[in-house]
Write an enzyme that holds these catalytic residues in place. Structure first.
Site, PDB file in Angstrom:
ATOM      1  N   HIS A 192       3.915   0.841 -23.787  1.00  0.00           N
ATOM      2  CA  HIS A 192       4.068   0.474 -22.383  1.00  0.00           C
ATOM      3  C   HIS A 192       3.607  -0.935 -22.063  1.00  0.00           C
ATOM      4  CE1 HIS A 192       3.730   0.444 -18.009  1.00  0.00           C
ATOM      5  NE2 HIS A 192       2.470   0.077 -18.156  1.00  0.00           N
ATOM      6  N   HIS A 214      -9.384   4.992  15.217  1.00  0.00           N
ATOM      7  CA  HIS A 214      -8.274   4.213  15.771  1.00  0.00           C
ATOM      8  C   HIS A 214      -8.689   2.816  16.235  1.00  0.00           C
ATOM      9  CE1 HIS A 214      -6.215   7.954  15.375  1.00  0.00           C
ATOM     10  NE2 HIS A 214      -5.126   7.532  15.964  1.00  0.00           N
ATOM     11  N   GLU A 272       3.915   3.651   7.651  1.00  0.00           N
ATOM     12  CA  GLU A 272       3.590   2.248   7.820  1.00  0.00           C
ATOM     13  C   GLU A 272       3.852   1.419   6.563  1.00  0.00           C
ATOM     14  OE1 GLU A 272       1.421   4.736   8.285  1.00  0.00           O
ATOM     15  OE2 GLU A 272       1.300   4.902  10.457  1.00  0.00           O
ATOM     16  N   HIS A 284       4.959  -5.990 -21.297  1.00  0.00           N
ATOM     17  CA  HIS A 284       5.282  -4.563 -21.280  1.00  0.00           C
ATOM     18  C   HIS A 284       6.644  -4.317 -21.915  1.00  0.00           C
ATOM     19  CE1 HIS A 284       2.309  -5.271 -18.134  1.00  0.00           C
ATOM     20  NE2 HIS A 284       1.985  -4.010 -18.187  1.00  0.00           N
TER      21      HIS A 284
END
Lengths: 663, 663
Positions: free
Chosen positions: B263, B473, B411, B27
């Site tokens: 890129h 859950h 999280e 890249h």
């Protein structure tokens, strides 16, 4: 604010608290704080008809803060959604009830999306709004705004902290999805205490930066202000809107109001009594709804039923004036086409070696004309994922007619948005990224499976075949991750025929999402590959004897390797069957007899080969077989060198097979 | 800007492009655009000594946009990090080279963090800055700023689109981590084209909303402006800083400059020649570095080596004046304490039934005094996860001495931040959430494993035992997901002894992360549980015969069920062994002999029991055994009812065992 409005709101509050108290489990904080928002919206602004909860042009509402489920159930009872009874509310969180702990799509009438993982609803709402904009651009004609509805979503601090909401809202702002209206139930409390401890950012400024109109309602009990905010939101035709409503968690619940203790456990008798007394309810009564309250909700329903009637009339006129469009509408809403199974053209392919990602790209471009209602895209990797529908535009601000989607580098929101597109109805949708980044999609892929919706995932760069990009980009455990997910089909095709089978299976699936896992590198077209791939596993090369000495099992790029090794083993007098296993999930659903036919229990000499983690393969190789797989992360090098380094060679497969035979 | 600066920058550019061209992969866009930022930082601002790359008080730099790895390798060569040679650069992306496709921590000297998955570096940088702030608060004394360094991170549009960066930056702003300095390489290009297609938000305003100082550098080649921005960033003692630098992707690469085509693939001969000519390099030469350029970097190194010398002197004085602190410093940096293995006190526990999450909470509070360098927290679930260290404060803006962390509902960023804390050095760290939300942590848990760092995950609410909260859950496939991850140990303990073992294993681990998976519900203390749990699997109840008729295998809450069923089977004359398998990953690492001893190949009658997905268990049950597990998502109901509904009862285990025996 009329008395009946206040009484209705407080009835929602008390019913919710009663349900949670009886269940000895649940989250009263949100229903108590947010009841006025939900009431004002459902009673005075939303276009919805509980007697026809799947009416195509209804406004959508998602409770992103899914733990507040009792708010929905109370509303649904009062609005008579699916005849949810007081007894159902009394069964909150009990086995097989209609009122589970978090709202479940397809389980409780009126629930537009399964929520609970925070922020998920925000992403799905963006998808619904995107679907509405696209459908409107396809179907609407002058004077016939057949598709013309809002998508509302309500979330709390947790939803705003989760990264998925930033991802989704940044895209919503870019696309100017002005019919998306987001409520932020801002109560300043999270489970660990005041939001000051971890969340002092200026949320409104963040939303402005994403391109949203932002509106603030100072007092969450002021439904006139809430109503005004909704009208302002609707008036903005350029931007989605974000309405921050300052609420008090556990409002009215005595000492528990305003504190984290009201978030996730029943109020307890004292606070519940305080709640009821404070709102003029009898603390000794539970699940009590006065007749005037029922009458209030009934009158809203009557008004709304007329709105649907009008739409039905409009649609009839539309169908008369634009019969082709009406036909197309039918096609959009009844899009499963199993006739492709018999199309020789669809199943034909030329024999040149090709990367399955390229094959998939071509299939997408065959399918786009067969299924005009497919839309989809990639998380900024479409040139690599080969997911562009040629000669179709992109969904863009102001022109939503394109069928390709630029999701940006946002895998998690992409998945939620794709789910939202499906939930909206009328459309099929796929999303795409590198297979290793299926990790990011996982929380929302799980919701696809849980909601029983046939989301399609295109995952390319499927093994150490990624090569030079190295271990951060080489999937290892991702197949096991997806295969272990219930109600989720993961196909890893070995060649063109199997790739066609994967796409066919994905598109005829009604209730199961499908991942199609594809190579970056070229693969040969296999002699024995057939539609049998639809069974998940099949004999791709038979052994030279009726009872094989050895069975090799493989998927994807390793099937041709298995066939080569089998030929070598046959040369050495070892009768070897090769089983191609593009989809273990589907194979498991076959009859016992079929599975026994493909993998006879008597043949214990088995070797599985897959250039990813071997976790899970022992199911087919047993205690006596072997698995040639990746037991570590990959490495950065040209892919042919990696296959050699990690033992994915004919020589190693042959040697391993012999070891198994000689043990 | 001096000529030698310009020449040095262009040397970095040309070296990077040469490496990519030779590899035929890589890249170039980012190294060409961002070389001035990296050069200015490394040459004129950063405190670093390549001869001692692990110097505790060095400034940290993370390349969050990891695909730009050649930028780092070129820099490291010029600064003589780890003696990275021109030959190493020529081996870019080749098998076993020091220069893999993406930067790998522990593999290439100077790489502070493995990057590639976009945004990950942003999260890890926040963790490093948090570690620095905490360590400073613990160790610094008047006149002795022993810990006093900056954390720099450079990312692009992709890093800013990924939700993890919003999560991490929101927390960094809340905590006022003023020594965190973020560079945003803003080149307006992503893989699918202009960032306008999916990313029109105002990034600077978003960062302001998060509480960052924001600074903009108009011209990415203007190193004076970049330097000034760095000084401004350092001057802000209240807020982290965000420096947006407007760059041109593929700068200098002829027609490819400013376009997505620069890129992710080599420039090709034409654009490479244009690059070299434009910068005054000979297009016919490759990997060429002039002596004056080398001399320039050497002079920087000499200056910086003195900075470390001064710190060493300061530390000596500090150690003399504060010997206890110096001793503590030693302890922080050499924290593995295996002596606990012999501590009867540590391994003792009372016999009352308890949830393993509560046991874990108590263990954390034993360990906090033994390991003063542990810090940790939860994603807003500490009351449920039981992860609070009592009588210890929280890390907060202005006072970073607390050992508890409020991560907020984030999280993914939590995991990256925890990784960053470990990468910083000196500290141990844990993070926590519900087990089902390990899904969100997965992409960063994978990086923990790939980087060989011993991150600790506390995952509570480990099965359908979650109960009323229902299927959103209730983890099902999460154990399979983590068990299939290489270099990652997942413990699911059955009682207190096994929970102690799990924590012990987690804390003595040097190169492997550990997840500790814990129940919400009470479990009995088991008679046979021992330290043998450290072997991952062991015989917890022997059969009444030397060769068992049946082996039951289970983990966590199902071990006591297996023992009950075994007793019943023994009553019926079936000699039954029970194997407790708290950690399959560790069990797999045991000797062949030990594994044969625990699970003798001759005993084929085996039943595994686990109240989650059975995926992977066939490894131990084989083709003749059975697995009692979850084949679907869970449901919302009290947990005892769910265990019954899904077949986790003594009766069903006994019946299944008999079926196996009678087949």
């Amino acid at each position: 604010m009329s008395n009946i409005d206040i009484k209705s709101i407080n009835t929602i509050r008390v019913l919710s608290a009663d349900g949670i108290e009886k269940a000895k489990s649940g989250h009263p904080g949100l229903p108590l704080g947010s009841a006025p928002i939900a009431y004002e919206l459902f009673a005075h602004h939303m276009k919805h008809n509980p007697k026809n909860p799947t009416w195509a042009n209804r406004d959508r509402f998602i409770l992103s803060a899914g733990h507040g489920s009792m708010l929905l159930y109370s509303l649904f009872h009062l609005f008579e959604y699916g005849d949810l009874s007081l007894d159902d509310l009394k069964q909150f969180r009990q086995l097989d009830s209609k009122t589970p702990g978090h709202p479940e799509y397809g389980h409780t009438v009126g629930v537009e999306a399964t929520t609970g993982p925070l922020g998920a609803g925000m992403g799905m709402a963006v998808g619904m709004a995107m679907a509405e904009a696209h459908m409107a651009s396809v179907f609407n004609e002058d004077g016939f705004d057949i598709v013309d509805h809002y998508t509302y979503v309500l979330g709390g601090d947790g939803c705003m902290m989760e990264g998925i909401s930033s991802e989704a809202f940044s895209l919503a702002g870019t696309l100017g999805l002005s019919k998306l209206i987001v409520f932020y139930d801002s109560n300043g409390i999270s489970i660990e205490g005041s939001t000051d401890i971890a969340f002092t950012e200026n949320v409104v400024e963040r939303m402005k930066a994403f391109g949203f109109q932002t509106i603030e309602v100072k007092d969450g009990n002021d439904i006139e202000a809430i109503g005004k905010a909704i009208e302002e939101a609707k008036a903005d035709k350029e931007r989605p809107s974000f309405i921050k409503v300052n609420t008090i968690i556990g409002y009215g619940a005595g000492k528990k109001a305003g504190s984290a203790s009201s978030h996730g456990e029943p109020l307890g008798s004292e606070a519940l009594a305080a709640l009821k007394s404070g709102f003029g309810f009898n603390p000794d009564e539970s699940f009590k709804v006065d007749d005037d309250v029922y009458a209030n909700f009934k009158s809203v329903n009557e008004k709304n039923a007329k709105v649907e009637d009008e739409w039905n009339k409009l649609f009839k006129e539309y169908a008369a004036k634009y019969p082709d469009k009406a036909k197309l509408w039918e096609k959009y809403y009844n899009d499963i086409d199993e006739s492709l199974i018999d199309s020789d053209e669809f199943w034909s392919w030329d024999e040149a070696p090709a990367a399955t990602r390229n094959i998939s790209g071509s299939i997408i471009n065959r399918l786009k004309d067969i299924y005009p209602n497919i839309i989809g895209g990639s998380a900024d990797l479409s040139p690599s994922n080969k997911t562009v529908m040629n000669n179709e535009g992109y969904i863009a601000k102001g022109d939503y007619s394109g069928r390709n989607i630029h999701f940006g580098v946002r895998e998690l929101a992409m998945t939620a948005i794709t789910n939202g597109i499906l939930l909206h109805g009328g459309l099929r949708a796929y999303c795409a990224t590198f297979f290793v980044f299926s990790d990011y999609t996982k929380p929302m892929a799980r919701l696809s499976a849980l909601m029983n919706i046939p989301t399609i995932f295109v995952f390319t760069h499927d093994s150490i075949g990624v090569g030079e990009d190295g271990p951060t980009h080489e999937p290892i455990e991702q197949l096991a991750m997806l295969r272990s997910l219930p109600n989720f089909n993961t196909f890893r095709p070995a060649d063109a025929k199997e790739t066609i089978a994967a796409w066919y299976a994905a598109l005829v699936s009604k209730t199961t999402p499908t991942a199609i896992v594809l190579t970056r590198q070229n693969l040969p077209q296999l002699e024995g590959s057939t539609k049998e791939a639809l069974k998940g596993g099949y004999i791709i090369k038979e052994a030279s004897k009726a009872v094989a000495d050895m069975i090799l099992i493989a998927s994807g790029s390793e099937v041709s390797l298995a066939i080569d090794a089998a030929k070598e083993l046959e040369n050495e007098g070892i009768a070897t069957r090769v089983v191609s296993m593009p989809c273990t999930d589907v194979f498991e659903n076959q009859s016992k007899e079929y599975k026994e036919e493909v993998l006879p229990k008597a043949v214990r000499n088995r070797v599985a080969i897959e250039a990813l983690s071997g976790f899970g393969w022992d199911k087919y190789t047993g205690l006596d077989g072997r698995v040639i797989s990746m037991n570590s992360f990959g490495a950065s090098a040209p892919q042919d060198q990696l296959f050699k380094k990690f033992g994915f060679t004919k020589e190693n497969v042959v040697a391993t097979a012999k070891e198994v035979l000689n043990q």
